[in-house]
Design an enzyme around this catalytic site. Structure first.
Site, mmCIF file in Angstrom:
data_model
loop_
_atom_site.group_PDB
_atom_site.id
_atom_site.type_symbol
_atom_site.label_atom_id
_atom_site.label_comp_id
_atom_site.label_asym_id
_atom_site.label_seq_id
_atom_site.Cartn_x
_atom_site.Cartn_y
_atom_site.Cartn_z
ATOM 1 N N SER A 52 0.823 -1.208 0.000
ATOM 2 C CA SER A 52 0.000 0.000 0.000
ATOM 3 C C SER A 52 0.857 1.258 0.000
ATOM 4 O O SER A 52 2.006 1.263 0.433
ATOM 5 C CB SER A 52 -0.920 0.020 1.222
HETATM 6 N N1 SAH Z 1 -1.595 -4.551 3.900
HETATM 7 C C1 SAH Z 1 -0.778 -4.785 2.739
HETATM 8 C C2 SAH Z 1 -1.518 -4.456 1.450
HETATM 9 C C3 SAH Z 1 -1.650 -5.651 0.614
HETATM 10 S S1 SAH Z 1 -2.726 -5.549 -0.755
HETATM 11 C C4 SAH Z 1 0.518 -4.011 2.832
HETATM 12 O O1 SAH Z 1 0.702 -3.246 3.766
HETATM 13 O O2 SAH Z 1 1.385 -4.209 1.992
HETATM 14 C C5 SAH Z 1 -4.096 -6.532 -0.144
HETATM 15 C C6 SAH Z 1 -3.827 -7.970 0.166
HETATM 16 O O3 SAH Z 1 -5.071 -8.573 0.507
HETATM 17 C C7 SAH Z 1 -3.260 -8.807 -0.981
HETATM 18 O O4 SAH Z 1 -2.045 -9.356 -0.580
HETATM 19 C C8 SAH Z 1 -4.326 -9.888 -1.210
HETATM 20 O O5 SAH Z 1 -3.763 -11.145 -1.550
HETATM 21 C C9 SAH Z 1 -5.014 -9.936 0.145
HETATM 22 N N2 SAH Z 1 -6.382 -10.474 0.137
HETATM 23 C C10 SAH Z 1 -7.334 -10.347 -0.810
HETATM 24 N N3 SAH Z 1 -8.464 -10.978 -0.454
HETATM 25 C C11 SAH Z 1 -8.229 -11.539 0.782
HETATM 26 C C12 SAH Z 1 -9.005 -12.326 1.681
HETATM 27 N N4 SAH Z 1 -10.265 -12.706 1.402
HETATM 28 N N5 SAH Z 1 -8.446 -12.707 2.861
HETATM 29 C C13 SAH Z 1 -7.166 -12.349 3.160
HETATM 30 N N6 SAH Z 1 -6.391 -11.613 2.334
HETATM 31 C C14 SAH Z 1 -6.909 -11.206 1.164
#
Ligand code: SAH
Length: 202
Positions: A52
């Site tokens: 993010s």
């Molecule tokens: N918080 C992260 C942002 C990652 S982007 C950071 O700081 O870098 C969002 C993430 O959510 C992705 O890695 C994706 O694989 C995950 N995601 C999507 N759907 C999900 C679900 N149902 N349960 C858990 N994770 C999920």
């Protein structure tokens, strides 16, 4: 990064700013992206996912009014960046990631960086994490079309959840959800955002 992109744009919570200063974002992005680690934008981390944008991480952290007594659930571990920022401030972080590779990478990295208060789970965050509920706050970093009911259930009375909600194909609304003491759920639209989709596992 902190003074240029965060403090000047409404991030004022001291603990949040300090955490953003402490977490080394360059350690959480792929080698080839390192030179961009302190720019205010999301970056690819593999598996079609992103780390993010720093402003968004800071904004979501500040929105839950973090303090050292809190137990926080994060959905979407991704790179582990948001989890690390939370772990700098709160007592315990529980984070769920559906993509196994990402979860393993984040776990290894955050362990290496010395965080001992982050607990990892591979799975579908739609169901929350019953065993450790209720949570003082929940941060969701992938966008579902509707708020998963279990997440509301697992939020403490008086607790706050921040979550992007809306269709995959367009922008979503960042929402702040509060579970009030009288049992009512307050939902406030903050501003339009673009997050990766919240995927469901079978
Ligand atoms: N918080 C992260 C942002 C990652 S982007 C950071 O700081 O870098 C969002 C993430 O959510 C992705 O890695 C994706 O694989 C995950 N995601 C999507 N759907 C999900 C679900 N149902 N349960 C858990 N994770 C999920």
């Amino acid at each position: 990064m902190v003074s240029q992109y965060l403090a000047s744009r409404g991030i004022s919570d001291k603990a949040t700013l300090e955490a953003m200063r402490n977490v080394e974002r360059h350690k959480m992005v792929p080698e080839a992206m390192r030179e961009h680690a302190y720019e205010d934008r999301p970056l690819p981390i593999g598996n079609g996912q992103t780390i993010s944008q720093p402003f968004m991480v800071a904004y979501m952290t500040q929105a839950i009014e973090p303090n050292p007594d809190m137990k926080v659930l994060e959905i979407g571990t991704g790179s582990g960046y948001q989890a690390a920022v939370l772990a700098e401030i709160v007592d315990k972080v529980y984070t769920i990631e559906t993509v196994e590779d990402l979860a393993e990478n984040a776990r290894n990295k955050l362990n290496e960086m010395g965080y001992e208060n982050i607990h990892f789970r591979i799975g579908d965050g739609y169901h929350g994490w019953e065993e450790h509920a209720p949570f003082d706050a929940i941060i969701v970093t992938a966008a579902p079309e509707n708020i998963p009911p279990k997440l509301i259930e697992q939020l403490k009375t008086g607790g706050k959840m921040i979550i992007p909600v809306g269709p995959i194909s367009s922008t979503q609304q960042l929402q702040l959800v509060e579970k009030r003491k009288d049992g009512k759920i307050n939902t406030k639209n903050l501003f339009p955002v673009r997050f990766v989709p919240f995927t469901r596992r079978n």
